[in-house]
Design a protein around this motif. Sequence first.
Motif, PDB file in Angstrom:
ATOM      1  N   GLU A 112       1.922   3.641  10.172  1.00 62.82           N
ATOM      2  CA  GLU A 112       1.441   3.081  11.432  1.00 62.82           C
ATOM      3  C   GLU A 112       0.262   2.136  11.267  1.00 62.82           C
ATOM      4  OE1 GLU A 112      -0.011   6.198  13.891  1.00 62.82           O
ATOM      5  OE2 GLU A 112      -1.548   6.829  12.486  1.00 62.82           O
ATOM      6  N   SER A 113      -0.355   2.104  10.085  1.00 69.40           N
ATOM      7  CA  SER A 113      -1.599   1.350   9.982  1.00 69.40           C
ATOM      8  C   SER A 113      -1.662   0.496   8.727  1.00 69.40           C
ATOM      9  CB  SER A 113      -2.802   2.306   9.984  1.00 69.40           C
ATOM     10  OG  SER A 113      -4.005   1.582   9.840  1.00 69.40           O
ATOM     11  N   ILE A 114      -1.846  -0.800   8.933  1.00 69.02           N
ATOM     12  CA  ILE A 114      -2.242  -1.714   7.865  1.00 69.02           C
ATOM     13  C   ILE A 114      -3.493  -2.417   8.357  1.00 69.02           C
ATOM     14  CG2 ILE A 114      -1.637  -3.834   6.639  1.00 69.02           C
ATOM     15  CD1 ILE A 114       1.200  -2.881   6.512  1.00 69.02           C
ATOM     16  N   GLY A 115      -4.477  -2.527   7.499  1.00 74.83           N
ATOM     17  CA  GLY A 115      -5.752  -3.094   7.921  1.00 74.83           C
ATOM     18  C   GLY A 115      -6.096  -4.369   7.176  1.00 74.83           C
ATOM     19  N   VAL A 116      -7.016  -5.127   7.768  1.00 76.19           N
ATOM     20  CA  VAL A 116      -7.529  -6.353   7.173  1.00 76.19           C
ATOM     21  C   VAL A 116      -9.045  -6.236   7.125  1.00 76.19           C
ATOM     22  CG1 VAL A 116      -7.627  -8.867   7.323  1.00 76.19           C
ATOM     23  CG2 VAL A 116      -5.619  -7.647   8.184  1.00 76.19           C
ATOM     24  N   LEU A 117      -9.606  -6.311   5.935  1.00 71.11           N
ATOM     25  CA  LEU A 117     -11.050  -6.214   5.755  1.00 71.11           C
ATOM     26  C   LEU A 117     -11.602  -7.565   5.338  1.00 71.11           C
ATOM     27  CD1 LEU A 117     -13.680  -4.478   5.448  1.00 71.11           C
ATOM     28  CD2 LEU A 117     -13.002  -4.146   3.053  1.00 71.11           C
ATOM     29  N   ARG A 132     -12.620   3.294   0.928  1.00 72.86           N
ATOM     30  CA  ARG A 132     -13.156   4.004   2.091  1.00 72.86           C
ATOM     31  C   ARG A 132     -14.075   3.071   2.895  1.00 72.86           C
ATOM     32  NH1 ARG A 132     -12.251   9.479   2.128  1.00 72.86           N
ATOM     33  NH2 ARG A 132     -11.296  10.308   0.244  1.00 72.86           N
ATOM     34  N   LYS A 133     -13.455   2.120   3.535  1.00 74.08           N
ATOM     35  CA  LYS A 133     -14.151   1.191   4.416  1.00 74.08           C
ATOM     36  C   LYS A 133     -13.334   1.039   5.691  1.00 74.08           C
ATOM     37  CE  LYS A 133     -16.430  -1.617   0.834  1.00 74.08           C
ATOM     38  NZ  LYS A 133     -17.824  -1.482   1.288  1.00 74.08           N
ATOM     39  N   ASN A 134     -14.020   0.770   6.783  1.00 71.11           N
ATOM     40  CA  ASN A 134     -13.319   0.510   8.039  1.00 71.11           C
ATOM     41  C   ASN A 134     -12.852  -0.944   8.056  1.00 71.11           C
ATOM     42  OD1 ASN A 134     -13.754   3.110   9.114  1.00 71.11           O
ATOM     43  ND2 ASN A 134     -15.810   2.520   9.779  1.00 71.11           N
ATOM     44  N   PRO A 135     -11.562  -1.188   8.296  1.00 71.63           N
ATOM     45  CA  PRO A 135     -11.078  -2.568   8.304  1.00 71.63           C
ATOM     46  C   PRO A 135     -11.652  -3.373   9.476  1.00 71.63           C
ATOM     47  CG  PRO A 135      -9.385  -1.080   9.101  1.00 71.63           C
ATOM     48  CD  PRO A 135     -10.508  -0.220   8.603  1.00 71.63           C
ATOM     49  N   SER A 136     -11.784  -4.659   9.272  1.00 66.74           N
ATOM     50  CA  SER A 136     -12.245  -5.553  10.345  1.00 66.74           C
ATOM     51  C   SER A 136     -11.181  -5.676  11.426  1.00 66.74           C
ATOM     52  CB  SER A 136     -12.563  -6.935   9.766  1.00 66.74           C
ATOM     53  OG  SER A 136     -13.417  -6.842   8.644  1.00 66.74           O
ATOM     54  N   ALA A 163     -15.329 -13.999  14.464  1.00 69.92           N
ATOM     55  CA  ALA A 163     -16.031 -13.891  13.182  1.00 69.92           C
ATOM     56  C   ALA A 163     -17.486 -13.457  13.357  1.00 69.92           C
ATOM     57  CB  ALA A 163     -15.975 -15.226  12.448  1.00 69.92           C
ATOM     58  N   LYS A 164     -17.960 -12.698  12.374  1.00 65.58           N
ATOM     59  CA  LYS A 164     -19.373 -12.303  12.330  1.00 65.58           C
ATOM     60  C   LYS A 164     -20.224 -13.352  11.611  1.00 65.58           C
ATOM     61  CE  LYS A 164     -18.376  -7.353  12.415  1.00 65.58           C
ATOM     62  NZ  LYS A 164     -18.489  -6.068  11.679  1.00 65.58           N
ATOM     63  N   GLY A 165     -19.553 -14.144  10.760  1.00 66.03           N
ATOM     64  CA  GLY A 165     -20.259 -15.246  10.121  1.00 66.03           C
ATOM     65  C   GLY A 165     -20.544 -15.059   8.644  1.00 66.03           C
ATOM     66  N   ASP A 166     -20.185 -13.910   8.072  1.00 64.85           N
ATOM     67  CA  ASP A 166     -20.425 -13.703   6.645  1.00 64.85           C
ATOM     68  C   ASP A 166     -19.117 -13.467   5.876  1.00 64.85           C
ATOM     69  OD1 ASP A 166     -19.762 -11.284   7.692  1.00 64.85           O
ATOM     70  OD2 ASP A 166     -21.424 -10.159   6.786  1.00 64.85           O
ATOM     71  N   GLU A 167     -17.989 -13.781   6.496  1.00 62.47           N
ATOM     72  CA  GLU A 167     -16.690 -13.485   5.901  1.00 62.47           C
ATOM     73  C   GLU A 167     -16.279 -14.588   4.909  1.00 62.47           C
ATOM     74  OE1 GLU A 167     -16.374 -12.184  10.311  1.00 62.47           O
ATOM     75  OE2 GLU A 167     -17.342 -13.752   9.124  1.00 62.47           O
ATOM     76  N   LYS A 168     -16.116 -14.202   3.649  1.00 64.17           N
ATOM     77  CA  LYS A 168     -15.686 -15.137   2.611  1.00 64.17           C
ATOM     78  C   LYS A 168     -14.407 -14.672   1.921  1.00 64.17           C
ATOM     79  CE  LYS A 168     -20.429 -16.552   1.586  1.00 64.17           C
ATOM     80  NZ  LYS A 168     -21.494 -16.595   0.546  1.00 64.17           N
ATOM     81  N   TYR A 169     -14.159 -13.371   1.965  1.00 67.25           N
ATOM     82  CA  TYR A 169     -12.983 -12.794   1.311  1.00 67.25           C
ATOM     83  C   TYR A 169     -12.183 -11.974   2.321  1.00 67.25           C
ATOM     84  CZ  TYR A 169     -15.046 -14.049  -3.187  1.00 67.25           C
ATOM     85  OH  TYR A 169     -15.581 -14.743  -4.246  1.00 67.25           O
ATOM     86  N   MET A 170     -10.875 -11.870   2.063  1.00 71.92           N
ATOM     87  CA  MET A 170     -10.000 -11.079   2.916  1.00 71.92           C
ATOM     88  C   MET A 170      -9.220 -10.089   2.050  1.00 71.92           C
ATOM     89  SD  MET A 170      -7.129 -12.400   5.645  1.00 71.92           S
ATOM     90  CE  MET A 170      -6.143 -13.247   4.397  1.00 71.92           C
ATOM     91  N   ILE A 171      -9.231  -8.814   2.452  1.00 75.00           N
ATOM     92  CA  ILE A 171      -8.542  -7.745   1.729  1.00 75.00           C
ATOM     93  C   ILE A 171      -7.551  -7.084   2.684  1.00 75.00           C
ATOM     94  CG2 ILE A 171      -8.826  -5.585   0.462  1.00 75.00           C
ATOM     95  CD1 ILE A 171     -11.837  -7.783   0.849  1.00 75.00           C
ATOM     96  N   ILE A 172      -6.305  -6.941   2.241  1.00 78.16           N
ATOM     97  CA  ILE A 172      -5.231  -6.397   3.081  1.00 78.16           C
ATOM     98  C   ILE A 172      -4.661  -5.140   2.446  1.00 78.16           C
ATOM     99  CG2 ILE A 172      -2.965  -6.862   4.107  1.00 78.16           C
ATOM    100  CD1 ILE A 172      -3.645  -9.852   3.916  1.00 78.16           C
TER     101      ILE A 172
END
Length: 214
Positions: A112-117, A132-136, A163-172
Amino acid sequence: MKQTIRLSFLFILQIIGFNCYSQNLVANSSFEDVNICTEFNAPCSPAAWKTTSPFLLTYGGDKSGKYVGIILFNSSINEVRQYLQIKLLCPLKKDKQYKFSIKIKPEQVLIESIGVLFSDSALFYNTNKLIRKNPSIDLKDYYLLTPFKKRKTWTKIDVDYRAKGDEKYMIIGNFQLDSEQKRAFLSKPKDFTNYNYEIDDVELIPIDTTYLCP
């Protein structure tokens, strides 16, 4: 007459130019560009993408093109995961709106869950374990809106992101604990088996179409 044709041509170029402003900030978003492993002299991974896993991603293709498969669950070992990771073409701008879209397809199990960090730096864990991080962005609510039968094939999900303004990388990947994850197996589950999802056509496009990367 020639002047009319010239003006019409310039007008068409302007229209094309305006439409080109929808710039995808994800390189090799459909995984068509490949890295060639020198030891095998064969394609082994999609260019521009990395993984937090010590093992290679599943890299395949069908009639529609290439795609990547990542591990989201193991039937016998807790919290087994693989994550896709990429550096965005340029950092996101604070409070700007972006359209994130992705196509996903299960192999043998529906979750049920795929996240994007989004992160200000790359993640180098070199392990096949849960991050162990909460996805964006949690795609759970959007994915569950899709009828169950349709989730067995390619499903496209679109989400707006501020955007928060510090996003440079994306992890899926899957950031949810196994104990919290609801699953539906498409065939009889097997012990000590990795279950993958296939991923394709990842896009992150500024909603403000006048904005372009340098």
